[in-house]
Design a protein around this motif. Structure first.
Motif, PDB file in Angstrom:
ATOM      1  N   LEU A 124       0.807  -1.216   0.000  1.00  0.00           N
ATOM      2  CA  LEU A 124       0.000   0.000   0.000  1.00  0.00           C
ATOM      3  C   LEU A 124       0.845   1.273   0.000  1.00  0.00           C
ATOM      4  O   LEU A 124       0.586   2.192  -0.774  1.00  0.00           O
ATOM      5  N   PHE A 125       1.861   1.357   0.836  1.00  0.00           N
ATOM      6  CA  PHE A 125       2.683   2.563   0.910  1.00  0.00           C
ATOM      7  C   PHE A 125       3.361   2.849  -0.420  1.00  0.00           C
ATOM      8  O   PHE A 125       3.315   3.977  -0.929  1.00  0.00           O
ATOM      9  N   ARG A 126       3.982   1.829  -1.014  1.00  0.00           N
ATOM     10  CA  ARG A 126       4.651   2.010  -2.311  1.00  0.00           C
ATOM     11  C   ARG A 126       3.659   2.366  -3.404  1.00  0.00           C
ATOM     12  O   ARG A 126       3.923   3.218  -4.258  1.00  0.00           O
ATOM     13  N   ALA A 127       2.500   1.714  -3.393  1.00  0.00           N
ATOM     14  CA  ALA A 127       1.484   1.968  -4.417  1.00  0.00           C
ATOM     15  C   ALA A 127       0.959   3.394  -4.317  1.00  0.00           C
ATOM     16  O   ALA A 127       0.782   4.062  -5.339  1.00  0.00           O
ATOM     17  N   ARG A 128       0.738   3.878  -3.100  1.00  0.00           N
ATOM     18  CA  ARG A 128       0.295   5.264  -2.933  1.00  0.00           C
ATOM     19  C   ARG A 128       1.342   6.236  -3.450  1.00  0.00           C
ATOM     20  O   ARG A 128       1.010   7.238  -4.079  1.00  0.00           O
ATOM     21  N   ALA A 129       2.617   5.948  -3.186  1.00  0.00           N
ATOM     22  CA  ALA A 129       3.693   6.822  -3.662  1.00  0.00           C
ATOM     23  C   ALA A 129       3.712   6.874  -5.186  1.00  0.00           C
ATOM     24  O   ALA A 129       3.887   7.948  -5.774  1.00  0.00           O
ATOM     25  N   VAL A 130       3.505   5.736  -5.840  1.00  0.00           N
ATOM     26  CA  VAL A 130       3.484   5.694  -7.303  1.00  0.00           C
ATOM     27  C   VAL A 130       2.327   6.527  -7.840  1.00  0.00           C
ATOM     28  O   VAL A 130       2.482   7.285  -8.798  1.00  0.00           O
ATOM     29  N   SER A 150      -5.028  10.867  -7.501  1.00  0.00           N
ATOM     30  CA  SER A 150      -5.418  10.943  -6.091  1.00  0.00           C
ATOM     31  C   SER A 150      -5.814   9.559  -5.609  1.00  0.00           C
ATOM     32  O   SER A 150      -6.429   8.776  -6.324  1.00  0.00           O
ATOM     33  N   VAL A 151      -5.462   9.267  -4.361  1.00  0.00           N
ATOM     34  CA  VAL A 151      -5.702   7.940  -3.794  1.00  0.00           C
ATOM     35  C   VAL A 151      -6.696   8.022  -2.648  1.00  0.00           C
ATOM     36  O   VAL A 151      -6.934   9.086  -2.072  1.00  0.00           O
ATOM     37  N   ALA A 152      -7.274   6.876  -2.306  1.00  0.00           N
ATOM     38  CA  ALA A 152      -8.207   6.778  -1.190  1.00  0.00           C
ATOM     39  C   ALA A 152      -7.437   6.869   0.126  1.00  0.00           C
ATOM     40  O   ALA A 152      -6.276   6.475   0.211  1.00  0.00           O
ATOM     41  N   ASP A 153      -8.105   7.395   1.146  1.00  0.00           N
ATOM     42  CA  ASP A 153      -7.470   7.498   2.473  1.00  0.00           C
ATOM     43  C   ASP A 153      -7.529   6.208   3.219  1.00  0.00           C
ATOM     44  O   ASP A 153      -8.320   5.420   3.171  1.00  0.00           O
TER      45      ASP A 153
END
Length: 71
Positions: A55-61, A68-71
């Motif tokens: 999740l962390f890496r995917a959000r950074a990408v 924009s990503v979901a919280d």
């Protein structure tokens, strides 16, 4: 699995999937076939899920590419 993004735009899901595959992050699009229920008008959002550990890496990408990503 955690929700990475939610959108009614199928092109964003395709673009995000391609970006994640390029980074070797597995993802799974959900609610893709909901158009059968909604009549193909595109009001129900599609979700893109990733593993908890990615999740962390995917959000950074996503943020690096202006999505924009979901919280």
């Amino acid at each position: 699995m955690r929700e990475l993004l939610r959108t009614t735009d199928p092109t964003i899901v395709a673009f995000a999937t391609a970006l994640l595959q390029g980074e070797d992050i597995d993802c799974f699009p959900m609610d893709v076939h909901m158009s059968v229920l909604e009549g193909s008008i595109g009001v129900l959002p599609r979700r893109l899920m990733v593993r908890d550990k990615d999740l962390f890496r995917a959000r950074a990408v996503m943020v690096d590419n202006g999505i924009s990503v979901a919280d």
